[in-house]
Design a protein around this motif. Structure first.
Motif, PDB file in Angstrom:
ATOM      1  N   SER A 149       0.845  -1.194   0.000  1.00  0.00           N
ATOM      2  CA  SER A 149       0.000   0.000   0.000  1.00  0.00           C
ATOM      3  C   SER A 149       0.882   1.246   0.000  1.00  0.00           C
ATOM      4  O   SER A 149       1.883   1.306   0.715  1.00  0.00           O
ATOM      5  CB  SER A 149      -0.901   0.017   1.232  1.00  0.00           C
ATOM      6  OG  SER A 149      -1.781  -1.073   1.213  1.00  0.00           O
ATOM      7  N   THR A 150       0.476   2.216  -0.805  1.00  0.00           N
ATOM      8  CA  THR A 150       1.297   3.415  -0.966  1.00  0.00           C
ATOM      9  C   THR A 150       0.500   4.673  -0.673  1.00  0.00           C
ATOM     10  O   THR A 150      -0.735   4.690  -0.774  1.00  0.00           O
ATOM     11  CB  THR A 150       1.842   3.525  -2.399  1.00  0.00           C
ATOM     12  OG1 THR A 150       0.748   3.569  -3.323  1.00  0.00           O
ATOM     13  CG2 THR A 150       2.724   2.335  -2.740  1.00  0.00           C
ATOM     14  N   ASN A 151       1.201   5.715  -0.292  1.00  0.00           N
ATOM     15  CA  ASN A 151       0.612   7.035  -0.320  1.00  0.00           C
ATOM     16  C   ASN A 151       1.697   8.049  -0.671  1.00  0.00           C
ATOM     17  O   ASN A 151       2.881   7.826  -0.427  1.00  0.00           O
ATOM     18  CB  ASN A 151      -0.125   7.406   0.972  1.00  0.00           C
ATOM     19  CG  ASN A 151       0.760   7.507   2.163  1.00  0.00           C
ATOM     20  OD1 ASN A 151       1.319   6.526   2.613  1.00  0.00           O
ATOM     21  ND2 ASN A 151       0.892   8.716   2.698  1.00  0.00           N
ATOM     22  N   TYR A 152       1.244   9.125  -1.299  1.00  0.00           N
ATOM     23  CA  TYR A 152       2.136  10.128  -1.876  1.00  0.00           C
ATOM     24  C   TYR A 152       1.729  11.525  -1.425  1.00  0.00           C
ATOM     25  O   TYR A 152       0.556  11.815  -1.184  1.00  0.00           O
ATOM     26  CB  TYR A 152       2.064  10.089  -3.404  1.00  0.00           C
ATOM     27  CG  TYR A 152       2.552   8.824  -4.042  1.00  0.00           C
ATOM     28  CD1 TYR A 152       1.692   7.746  -4.250  1.00  0.00           C
ATOM     29  CD2 TYR A 152       3.877   8.698  -4.454  1.00  0.00           C
ATOM     30  CE1 TYR A 152       2.136   6.579  -4.841  1.00  0.00           C
ATOM     31  CE2 TYR A 152       4.329   7.534  -5.053  1.00  0.00           C
ATOM     32  CZ  TYR A 152       3.452   6.478  -5.245  1.00  0.00           C
ATOM     33  OH  TYR A 152       3.907   5.325  -5.844  1.00  0.00           O
ATOM     34  N   ALA A 153       2.711  12.393  -1.378  1.00  0.00           N
ATOM     35  CA  ALA A 153       2.414  13.801  -1.215  1.00  0.00           C
ATOM     36  C   ALA A 153       1.674  14.281  -2.459  1.00  0.00           C
ATOM     37  O   ALA A 153       1.946  13.819  -3.575  1.00  0.00           O
ATOM     38  CB  ALA A 153       3.701  14.591  -1.037  1.00  0.00           C
ATOM     39  N   ASP A 154       0.743  15.201  -2.280  1.00  0.00           N
ATOM     40  CA  ASP A 154      -0.019  15.706  -3.414  1.00  0.00           C
ATOM     41  C   ASP A 154       0.888  16.285  -4.488  1.00  0.00           C
ATOM     42  O   ASP A 154       0.598  16.179  -5.686  1.00  0.00           O
ATOM     43  CB  ASP A 154      -1.007  16.778  -2.944  1.00  0.00           C
ATOM     44  CG  ASP A 154      -2.172  16.197  -2.159  1.00  0.00           C
ATOM     45  OD1 ASP A 154      -2.849  16.965  -1.456  1.00  0.00           O
ATOM     46  OD2 ASP A 154      -2.410  14.973  -2.254  1.00  0.00           O
ATOM     47  N   SER A 155       1.985  16.873  -4.078  1.00  0.00           N
ATOM     48  CA  SER A 155       2.870  17.557  -5.020  1.00  0.00           C
ATOM     49  C   SER A 155       3.604  16.606  -5.959  1.00  0.00           C
ATOM     50  O   SER A 155       4.140  17.051  -6.985  1.00  0.00           O
ATOM     51  CB  SER A 155       3.893  18.393  -4.257  1.00  0.00           C
ATOM     52  OG  SER A 155       4.666  17.577  -3.393  1.00  0.00           O
TER      53      SER A 155
END
Length: 121
Positions: A56-62
């Motif tokens: 599972s991943t998550n990223y900064a919006d930028s």
């Protein structure tokens, strides 16, 4: 003791790509989340992307849509593919890991030494 070693930073023109790699070594029982953070001059360290052992991943919006994080659990490595780089991506990039050390099963928050990414306009 668990150590993280990063590689792959450097100088690139805007619109270019770089690939950062990080390898964990030492007395490791397991690694939960691995991630990349960055710190630009005069700014606080911020999350770029992270990935769990399950993928599972998550990223900064930028960086969404431009950066991709991946990992190899068997090799205890994490990679950050950075495309369409912008001058504002210029920073020192740090690898991080939530590692469970062997044989103590102690949970450690580990950081790499950082690698500089410079994006020229």
């Amino acid at each position: 003791q668990v150590q993280l070693v990063e590689s792959g930073g450097g100088l690139v023109q805007a619109g270019g790509s770089l690939r950062l790699s990080c390898a964990a070594s030492g007395s490791i029982f397991n690694i939960n989340t691995m991630g990349w953070y960055r710190q630009a001059p005069g700014k606080q360290r911020e999350l770029v992307a992270r990935i769990t052992s399950g993928g599972s991943t998550n990223y900064a919006d930028s960086v969404k849509g431009r950066f991709t994080i991946s990992r190899d659990n068997a090799k205890n490595t994490v990679t950050l593919q950075m495309n369409s780089l912008k001058p504002e991506d210029t920073a020192v990039y740090y690898c991080s890991a939530d590692a469970i050390a062997a044989p103590t099963y102690r949970l450690l928050g580990v950081w790499g030494q950082g690698t500089l990414v410079t994006v020229s306009s």
